[in-house]
Each structure stands twice: as C-alpha cells, then as structure tokens.
Design a protein around this motif. Sequence first.
Motif, short mmCIF file in Angstrom:
data_model
loop_
_atom_site.label_atom_id
_atom_site.label_comp_id
_atom_site.label_asym_id
_atom_site.label_seq_id
_atom_site.Cartn_x
_atom_site.Cartn_y
_atom_site.Cartn_z
N ASP A 118 37.90 30.04 44.35
CA ASP A 118 37.97 30.47 42.95
C ASP A 118 39.41 30.47 42.45
N LEU A 119 40.34 30.91 43.31
CA LEU A 119 41.75 30.93 42.92
C LEU A 119 42.27 29.51 42.69
N GLU A 120 41.91 28.59 43.57
CA GLU A 120 42.35 27.20 43.39
C GLU A 120 41.70 26.57 42.15
N THR A 121 40.46 26.92 41.88
CA THR A 121 39.80 26.44 40.66
C THR A 121 40.56 26.97 39.45
N PHE A 149 41.79 40.65 29.08
CA PHE A 149 41.58 42.07 29.38
C PHE A 149 41.13 42.16 30.83
N SER A 150 41.67 43.14 31.55
CA SER A 150 41.28 43.38 32.93
C SER A 150 40.99 44.86 33.12
N GLY A 151 39.80 45.16 33.56
CA GLY A 151 39.42 46.55 33.78
C GLY A 151 39.84 47.11 35.12
N ARG A 203 44.48 39.23 38.05
CA ARG A 203 44.86 38.30 39.11
C ARG A 203 44.48 36.87 38.72
N ILE A 204 43.30 36.70 38.18
CA ILE A 204 42.88 35.36 37.75
C ILE A 204 43.78 34.87 36.62
N ALA A 205 44.10 35.75 35.67
CA ALA A 205 44.99 35.37 34.56
C ALA A 205 46.34 34.89 35.10
N GLU A 206 46.85 35.56 36.11
CA GLU A 206 48.13 35.16 36.70
C GLU A 206 48.05 33.77 37.32
N VAL A 207 46.96 33.49 38.01
CA VAL A 207 46.80 32.18 38.65
C VAL A 207 46.58 31.08 37.61
N GLY A 249 39.39 44.75 46.32
CA GLY A 249 40.41 44.49 45.33
C GLY A 249 40.54 43.01 45.01
N ALA A 250 41.49 42.71 44.14
CA ALA A 250 41.72 41.34 43.69
C ALA A 250 42.15 40.43 44.83
N ASP A 251 42.65 41.00 45.91
CA ASP A 251 43.05 40.18 47.05
C ASP A 251 41.86 39.57 47.79
#
Length: 183
Positions: free
Chosen positions: A164-167, A9-11, A17-21, A156-158
């Motif tokens: 964190d994205l690489e993790t 779930f994303s509010g 974005r994290i789910a996509e990565v 934003g998510a950017d």
Amino acid sequence: MSKIVVVYFSGYGHTKRIAEVVAEGAKAELLAIDSEGNIPDAGWEQLAAADGIIFGAPTYMGSAPWQFKKFADATSKAWFTRAWQDKVFGGFTNSASLNGDKAVTLISLQTLASQHGGIWVSLGLPPANKLASTREEVNNLGGSVGLLVQSPSDAGADAIPTGDLETARQYGARVAAITARLK
C-alpha cells in the motif's frame, strides 16, 4: 516544476502517514485539516497557488469523516469563483477493512474535484489479483479511481502494508507527472 498540495484529514495517524508517502512521490506540500475541520488561513492561498491538489481522508462508516466534509463545504468559495477550474486532482482513502466501502469515499473526492472543474487522475495501475498475490504488492486492493489503503485498526501507521505504501508513492508520482504534462 508543478506545485502540488496534499490536503488531508487524519483521525489516528494512518491517513497522515499515507499523505506523507503520497507527497513524497509527488514532491508535494502537505496541508492538514485539523480536528475541527479547518485549515490555516494560509492554506487557502496554498491551494489557490497549486497546479494540482490531492485529497486524502479516511473512510469512516462508509464515507469521509465530518472534518473533511467541513473542509469540502468550505471550498464553495473557490467553486463560486471557479478558482480551481482545470487544476489536476487526485485522491486517496484508507480504512481498517480490506474493502470498508472505500470506493464511496473515493467517488465523493472525485465528485468534489469535478464540481470544481478539475481534471481527475486515476490510479493507473493494474491490480495484483493472482492467487499468489500478497499484501506486499502494488495495488493489492485493486483500486482504479484513486488510491486505496488498508490500515489495521489494532496497530499504528507503521503496520500499513508495504504494498500500500509503494502504491501511494507511485500514485503521488503519477499525479505529479500528469500535472507537469498539463501545466
């Protein structure tokens, strides 16, 4: 090849974005929980066919939001028949604060997986905890139970830190590798 589903779930778009990565790292399918706490009917079939399931939810006020909780409660049908017994599970959460009581949310995701008889995958990465460590390093928030992410509340998510994205990417790959080994 193992089939993995990232159900989240994303509010505000950060968790999406994290789910996509995570899905990219795991070569997984995405399944969004909508603003009413529901997934499409076909989503239940998608989860039933999965070898691994990764839960994702933001941390709001010290726990997952009600939309994720509604989904979690709806999994009781799968629980009753032990449909998810021995599936591989993982989980992630994010909040605007560096800590933000994210551990509470992760433990609730782990507990949900355990109630289903699942096998939980920890983060498996050492923390970046040296004086010179930065937000650009892997596991800079020092998680161990699962993936922790910090998302600035005024951006934003950017603006999610690259560490964190690489993790997230590495965690998705770890869940996929363990799922493949156990399949």
